[in-house]
Design a protein around this motif. Structure first.
Motif, short mmCIF file in Angstrom:
data_model
loop_
_atom_site.label_atom_id
_atom_site.label_comp_id
_atom_site.label_asym_id
_atom_site.label_seq_id
_atom_site.Cartn_x
_atom_site.Cartn_y
_atom_site.Cartn_z
N ASP A 82 -57.99 39.19 40.10
CA ASP A 82 -59.26 38.50 40.23
C ASP A 82 -60.22 38.89 39.12
OD1 ASP A 82 -60.49 36.87 42.75
OD2 ASP A 82 -62.07 37.92 41.67
N GLU A 85 -58.87 37.84 35.72
CA GLU A 85 -58.61 36.39 35.65
C GLU A 85 -57.22 36.11 35.09
OE1 GLU A 85 -61.86 33.90 34.26
OE2 GLU A 85 -63.23 35.62 34.38
N ARG A 128 -61.82 43.65 31.14
CA ARG A 128 -62.13 42.24 30.82
C ARG A 128 -63.25 42.15 29.79
NH1 ARG A 128 -65.99 39.88 33.69
NH2 ARG A 128 -65.42 41.02 35.61
N LYS A 147 -64.13 31.48 27.54
CA LYS A 147 -63.56 31.32 28.87
C LYS A 147 -62.19 31.97 28.92
CE LYS A 147 -66.03 27.07 30.11
NZ LYS A 147 -65.91 25.67 30.59
N ARG A 149 -58.38 32.03 30.76
CA ARG A 149 -57.39 31.29 31.55
C ARG A 149 -56.09 32.08 31.54
NH1 ARG A 149 -56.32 25.59 29.24
NH2 ARG A 149 -55.15 26.84 27.72
N ASP A 150 -55.84 32.80 32.63
CA ASP A 150 -54.62 33.59 32.78
C ASP A 150 -54.38 34.49 31.57
OD1 ASP A 150 -52.32 34.59 33.94
OD2 ASP A 150 -51.06 32.94 33.23
N LYS A 183 -67.17 40.21 39.42
CA LYS A 183 -67.16 38.76 39.64
C LYS A 183 -67.64 38.42 41.05
CE LYS A 183 -63.91 36.12 38.53
NZ LYS A 183 -62.58 35.51 38.55
N HIS A 186 -64.53 34.22 43.35
CA HIS A 186 -63.21 34.83 43.41
C HIS A 186 -62.10 33.78 43.43
CE1 HIS A 186 -65.27 38.56 44.11
NE2 HIS A 186 -65.86 38.09 45.21
N THR A 187 -60.98 34.19 42.86
CA THR A 187 -59.79 33.33 42.86
C THR A 187 -58.71 33.87 43.79
OG1 THR A 187 -59.06 34.51 40.87
CG2 THR A 187 -60.17 32.38 40.56
#
Length: 746
Positions: A82, A85, A128, A147, A149-150, A183, A186-187
């Motif tokens: 999370d 990311e 991060r 940004k 992305r994985d 964060k 959350h994902t």
């Protein structure tokens, strides 16, 4: 074998040779370590002690909290995924290994998420931010415009850089700042991600240390005395050495073990040695548990006033007092303890399901007489744990044998009898309660006194040695001195200070240093018995005040989150004021509730229990258990529920059945026949609902439901019978005696 397993194996293999080079060591950081970092960061402040980004796109996570069925591996992966990311499939979890992993002490006390999880979360947030800053410099783009992305960092114009291309060996060699904002969107946090440890367990694949196989592995068994503190007088080693497959017999004082090529050969040799070894008995056990309870209050104790409040109040109109007892309880792990050890090139390594790699190593250094850098402990999950069972002890067993037989992997598997008779038990307890009510039904005075051991005699203390075999060597070690675990967590006095607000309150802990049976950590430590006593007294006070049990508790609570879980469970169970005892198909029916905030600092849990009692047999059937729980920010809702559900099932077994029988000759339990536990046919319907608080910190949940679950059952039984049973377990014999006493009184 998937790529994660390969990466894990490669990383661990390469890392062990470089263990002393890792920058987690606290003594190297005393000059620069920041103060008051969250969770486990204080002892392990360096970022690279938690995370590594590899060139192959994998993120290696080093955690000091171990998996033993509670789902912590999955939850920690969710936290890291999370904050970074990235997809969880990129994460490689390294088994907790001394010299490689951060030292987070023991995985206990429901602290994995609250301490280890928050440490990893801040570490991942720092990582991060560092990667974003490096990407910003490389891509000439402000961080605010980037940004992720994985693991791929993208600019608005389509330029990109990946974590694995940006990271190097120096980037994470700095302390965690704990200043990067976590964060809020959350994902993976908050999702019921399927646990990564389950597939192997349900498909029959190797999953536990009990399943491990190594080339050339030998099998060993240890021959234990008939009773604690006995010593070998004579043993026929020569005869057993001639038995098929026997490789060696190891004797060091009263530590006796046999090693064989095959497991069944080791078992056969063990049986021969059991019959042909003569022991000098200590003859120092009480005749029974009831005899020990009669002695406990007369034993020397360290008396500590845990809580004291003194205020002027309205005069008391009613005074209630009672004594509650809890017996010795076994862990009763489904898989007896096991370990594998290998002595090679002067270094001895153990694969163990201990809950604390570093504390275990501390005592191994003492016992084995080897330098610390010559001992490595690697965690491998075991089948059964929830407290200090025989996992630490069997690791020493295996290492003692491996040290005598170098270059051969030695597998030591305890027998069921070993586990029942020699693991440390949950300590027996006596609790005396007295409370007073004023005319308005307010509690104006509260006294709680308890007699017990500390409930934690784990390895890792500065003096003494808490590993079983060390006490039986030719040059024996002494156990570490017993001491109180400080409040607010507490040990024997855990949850002895209730969350309720009373104007006058006195809580006293009488700490017993010596117990007739070996005791240590069993899930919840003293909280299970203390909550049983506190919540039983609260119900009896509510009855005396003629106030509904839920309303009575709310009347004495100021914590809004505590009030919320109690109100919530009332709605779940359709609670209708003070329950009335009833009958169903000839059975006595009752309902009870209870509440606790575990350690007064972790998860809030409120429970309602429904029971049916067969008046002829005395058997109690718990038909329903309802629980509402608040653990702050929920990482994995399904995992959270699993912990509460599992705790409720476990406490049903403890509360109705479990007690370790013993007499002057020794422990009387060696199999499931002498130690009954809950059967599948008696498992209650369990209903759990979570109050998720996204803006609150995550609280430990693993041990939160055992105490209130027990008390809710006890209160339901008292409701059904019309009288209380003050001694655990609430066995059929005690129920029949209570019913007979009620008949005679009528």
């Amino acid at each position: 074998m998937n790529s994660s397993h390969i990466a894990r194996r490669h990383f661990l293999k390469s890392s062990l040779g470089l263990a002393i080079g890792f920058t987690w060591a606290p003594n190297l950081l005393s000059q620069s370590a920041p103060a008051a970092l969250p969770g486990s960061l204080n002892a392990n402040p360096k970022l690279d002690s938690w995370l590594h980004v590899q060139p192959d796109g994998k993120v290696v996570v080093l955690a000091g909290k171990v998996e033993f069925g509670q789902g912590i591996t999955t939850a920690l992966m969710q936290i890291v995924a999370d904050e970074l990311e990235i997809d969880m499939s990129r994460i490689v979890m390294i088994p907790t290994t001394t010299g490689v992993s951060p030292d987070e002490g023991v995985t206990s006390g429901s602290q994995s998420i609250e301490y280890g999880g928050i440490a990893l979360r801040y570490a991942a947030a720092d990582a991060r931010e560092l990667l974003l800053e490096r990407a910003s410099s490389k891509l000439h783009t402000p961080v605010t415009e980037l940004k992720i992305r994985d693991g791929e960092i993208l600019t608005p114009h389509g330029q990109a850089a990946t974590y694995w291309s940006l990271a190097d060996g120096e980037l994470f060699q700095r302390p965690v700042s704990a200043k990067v904002a976590l964060k809020k969107r959350h994902t993976t946090i908050g999702q019921s991600i399927q646990r990564v440890d389950i597939p192997a367990k349900v498909s029959g694949k190797p999953a536990y240390v009990q399943d491990m196989k190594m080339p050339g592995m030998l099998h060993a068994r240890v021959i234990r005395p008939p009773a604690p503190r006995a010593a070998i007088m004579s043993v026929d080693i020569g005869a057993v050495e001639k038995m098929p497959g026997v490789v060696a017999v190891i004797q060091n004082g009263s530590f006796l073990a046999v090693v064989a090529a095959r497991e069944e050969q080791a078992i056969q040799a063990r049986e021969f040695l059991k019959k042909n070894t003569k022991w000098k008995m200590a003859d120092d056990l009480p005749s029974s548990l009831s005899s020990w309870f009669q002695q406990m209050k007369q034993k020397p104790a360290v008396d500590t006033t845990v809580s004291l409040k003194q205020n002027s109040v309205n005069p008391a109109t009613k005074v209630l007092s009672a004594q509650f007892t809890k017996p010795f309880i076994a862990h009763a792990s489904i898989g007896p303890s096991c370990a594998i050890a290998l002595m090679k090139d002067g270094v001895i390594t153990a694969w163990t399901h201990s809950q604390g790699m570093y504390p275990l190593k501390t005592d191994l250094v003492k016992t084995l007489g080897l330098p610390a850098d010559k001992i490595i402990c690697i965690h491998q999950e075991g089948s059964g744990m929830y407290g200090q069972n025989g996992a630490d002890d069997v690791a020493l067993d295996a290492m003692l044998i491996a040290k005598a037989l170098p270059s051969k992997p030695i597998r030591v598997q305890w027998m069921r009898e070993d586990e029942f008779k020699w693991e440390p038990y949950g300590s027996a307890m006596i609790i005396n309660m007295q409370a007073s009510l004023d005319q308005e039904g307010n509690i104006v005075d509260w006294t709680h006194e308890l007699w017990s051991n500390t409930h934690s005699t784990r390895p890792g203390e500065q003096t003494g040695d808490n590993l079983l075999a060390s006490w039986y060597l030719e040059k024996p070690f002494k156990p570490s001195p017993v001491k109180n675990i400080p409040q607010p967590a507490g040990g024997s006095d855990r949850n002895a200070v209730p969350l309720y607000v009373f104007p006058n309150q006195k809580v006293v802990n009488h700490l017993l240093s010596d117990m007739p049976l070996r005791v240590s950590a069993l899930r919840t430590l003293g909280a299970y018995a203390n909550i049983f006593a506190v919540e039983s007294m609260m119900d009896d006070l509510a009855k005396a005040a003629k106030i509904d049990p839920i309303q009575f508790r709310l009347k004495h609570l100021q914590d809004s989150r505590a009030r919320d879980v109690i109100t919530h469970v009332g709605k779940m169970a359709a609670w209708q004021k003070t329950p009335s005892a009833s009958r169903k198909n000839g059975n006595l029916c009752g309902r009870g509730m209870a509440f606790a905030k575990y350690k007064n600092m972790s998860v809030y849990v409120a429970c309602v229990a429904d029971v049916e009692i067969n008046p002829k047999t005395g058997k109690i059937l718990v038909t329903n258990l309802y629980a509402a729980a608040d653990g702050g920010l929920t990482i994995n809702p399904d995992g959270f529920k699993n912990q509460i559900e599992g705790g409720l099932v476990q406490t049903t077994s403890w509360t109705l059945f479990e007690s370790v029988p013993f007499n002057r000759d020794g422990i009387e339990v060696s199999s499931w026949a002498e130690y009954p536990i809950l059967r599948f046919s008696d498992v209650p319907n369990v209903h759990v609902e979570i109050i998720n608080r996204e803006n609150e910190k995550s609280l430990g949940v693993g041990e939160g439901s055992q105490g209130p679950g027990c008390a809710a059952i006890a209160n339901a039984v008292a409701n059904a019978l019309g009288q209380r049973i003050f001694d655990l377990p609430l066995s059929a014999d005690r129920v029949r005696a209570a019913i007979e006493q009620s008949k005679q009184a009528a």
